[in-house]
Design an enzyme around this catalytic site. Structure first.
Site, PDB file in Angstrom:
ATOM      1  N   HIS A 121       2.043   5.061  12.679  1.00 29.99           N
ATOM      2  CA  HIS A 121       0.869   5.934  12.492  1.00 29.99           C
ATOM      3  C   HIS A 121       1.028   7.308  13.153  1.00 29.99           C
ATOM      4  CE1 HIS A 121      -2.267   2.756  11.086  1.00 29.99           C
ATOM      5  NE2 HIS A 121      -1.173   2.805  10.352  1.00 29.99           N
ATOM      6  N   GLU A 145      -5.396   1.873   1.916  1.00 34.31           N
ATOM      7  CA  GLU A 145      -5.275   0.713   2.822  1.00 34.31           C
ATOM      8  C   GLU A 145      -5.619   1.129   4.240  1.00 34.31           C
ATOM      9  OE1 GLU A 145      -3.348  -1.992   5.768  1.00 34.31           O
ATOM     10  OE2 GLU A 145      -3.000   0.136   5.457  1.00 34.31           O
ATOM     11  N   GLU A 146      -5.194   2.350   4.570  1.00 36.89           N
ATOM     12  CA  GLU A 146      -5.374   2.820   5.951  1.00 36.89           C
ATOM     13  C   GLU A 146      -6.836   3.088   6.296  1.00 36.89           C
ATOM     14  OE1 GLU A 146      -3.113   2.447   7.956  1.00 36.89           O
ATOM     15  OE2 GLU A 146      -1.147   2.753   7.031  1.00 36.89           O
ATOM     16  N   HIS A 205       0.842  -1.190   0.000  1.00 42.92           N
ATOM     17  CA  HIS A 205       0.000   0.000   0.000  1.00 42.92           C
ATOM     18  C   HIS A 205       0.882   1.246   0.000  1.00 42.92           C
ATOM     19  CE1 HIS A 205      -0.099   1.639   4.238  1.00 42.92           C
ATOM     20  NE2 HIS A 205       0.074   0.384   4.624  1.00 42.92           N
TER      21      HIS A 205
END
Ligand code: TRP
Ligand code: ZN
Ligand code: CA
Length: 437
Positions: free
Chosen positions: A286, A170-171, A124
């Protein structure tokens, strides 16, 4: 090819020195004509890091992230696509909508191989909004990009068809990869023999985790790490939390690598892998500190080499030596701000079409290269733009190698280098040029 030949010669020399091989037996030095399985390349980690530096710059210039729906995401896609197009891949941009914004998947096919047996590799490309996402997942994106470029450099002709994918969103819940799989007709799904996923492969306090979803794919990665004496563990930090899940859910065998996210490295893991126990594999997971400083180069290097090993092994390819080359060294004057001139090369004895990686070496002597528009013209008249004019390209001479996807052109015939000087004052001449098939 030349690498494996020279290795063979080196091995023969070593045997001769050891008295194990008669130096008078020329047959022992003969190189077999049937190409053995090619040696997987050592992926230059500096190249992978250069891609990460570009992704970091993209984030910095676009509000600090490369998230879905933000300008930094599209800029990341454009960067990766540009590299793949220049290397002879056939790229496709797939768009979808998520949370009211357009998302993008980039699919890149390496021409050739069995269309009914596809080995797919993906990562991703989006970050979270909190930061630039260099480990998550610039690392996997850059690792598979550099491996794809190595496929092109090697002229790999695998038995399987190779396809690469960079997923959007993707996140937000694997939105891009789900979209790709859902929109793949059942017949196309059935052709995918395996999907390899790389999401976080350069964690700063790394572990070496191998997906255990499919035994055959798991084994290839374990074999690689055995050759470099690195112990691995099965990936358990949230099974199904990345883009392999949609593939696995429709019955496609999946595999992959992972160097750890927010789980804590145990004392036993620090013992075998080094690093710091009691600390997360990636303390910047993140968050805004997931920058180009958030990468362990050794992990990035090993995992990138493992990707290449897996693709070379599972693709079971054979390389072809560089094809014949043809050169014209006659000078052709280029009139100042004048009509286009051409220099011909007659190609004969090459069966079939030109390759997707036709190499064009150009040597033009000129006092202001920005004046020049350069095309390669195929025997049927199709022009491929090699270089545009540019008012701020104030260097002299054009000494460059271009790669042209000429796979739709018949190889034999008269090819031309066409050069036009479109602005006044500076002049020059075509010194030489060369085509390598
Ligand atoms: N996919 C997660 C992300 O991008 C990272 C992650 C967590 C992960 N656990 C995983 C990736 C296990 C692969 C395997 O945020
Ligand atoms: Zn993430
Ligand atoms: Ca000029």
């Amino acid at each position: 090819m030349s690498f494996s030949v020279s290795r063979r010669l080196a091995a023969a020399t070593a045997l001769a020195v050891a008295g194990l091989l008669s130096t008078t037996a020329p047959a022992a030095l003969a190189v077999p004509t049937a190409a053995a399985a090619p040696t997987p390349p050592d992926i230059p980690v500096a190249n992978v890091k250069a891609h990460l530096a570009q992704l970091q710059t993209i984030a910095t210039n676009n509000g600090g992230n490369r998230a879905h729906g933000r300008t930094g995401y599209k800029a990341s896609i454009d960067y990766v696509k540009g590299k793949l197009d220049a290397a002879g891949f056939t790229t496709t941009l797939q768009t979808f909508t998520s949370s009211g914004a357009t998302g993008y998947n980039l699919i890149a096919d390496w021409p050739g191989g069995d269309p009914n047996s596809v080995l797919m590799t993906g990562a991703h490309l989006d970050s979270v909004t909190a930061g630039p996402g260099i480990n998550d997942n610039g690392s996997g994106s850059a690792g598979i990009l550099e491996t794809a470029l190595a496929v092109s450099r090697a002229g790999l002709q695998p038995t399987k068809h190779l396809r690469f994918g960079w997923w959007g969103a993707e996140e937000l819940g694997m939105v891009g990869s789900k979209y790709y799989v859902n929109n793949l007709p059942a017949a196309e799904r059935a052709k995918i023999s395996g999907y390899l996923n790389f999401d976080m492969i350069g964690s700063p306090n790394p572990g070496y985790f191998v997906y255990d979803d499919d035994p055959a794919l798991e084994k290839v990665f374990k074999d690689y790490f055995a050759t470099v004496s690195i112990p691995t563990e099965i990936e358990t930090e949230g099974d199904g939390r990345s883009d392999h899940a949609p593939f696995k859910n429709v019955g496609i065998p999946v595999g992959g690598l992972f160097s750890g996210a927010d789980y804590t490295k145990t004392a036993a893991q620090a013992q075998k892998w080094g690093g710091t126990s009691g600390q997360a594999f990636d303390r910047c997971y993140h968050s805004s500190c997931d920058t180009s400083a958030n990468i362990n180069d050794t992990a990035l290097d090993r995992n990138s080499d493992a990707i290449a090993y897996a693709i070379w092994t599972l693709g079971a390819g054979t390389t072809v030596p560089p094809g014949p080359s043809f050169e014209n060294t006659a000078d052709v004057a280029i009139p100042d701000a004048g009509a286009a001139v051409t220099s011909p090369i007659t190609v004969s004895g090459v069966t079939g079409n030109a390759p997707a990686t036709l190499k064009v070496d150009v040597n033009i002597v000129h006092t202001w290269r920005g004046d020049l528009v350069v095309d390669l013209v195929a025997p049927d008249g199709t022009a491929y733009r090699l270089k545009n004019s540019s008012s701020n390209d104030s260097a002299d001479n054009v000494v460059a190698t271009y790669t042209v996807n000429a796979s739709s052109e018949v190889a034999n015939g008269v090819w031309k280098l066409k050069v036009q000087d479109v602005a006044a004052q500076d002049t020059g001449y075509i010194n030489s040029w060369k085509l390598t098939f």
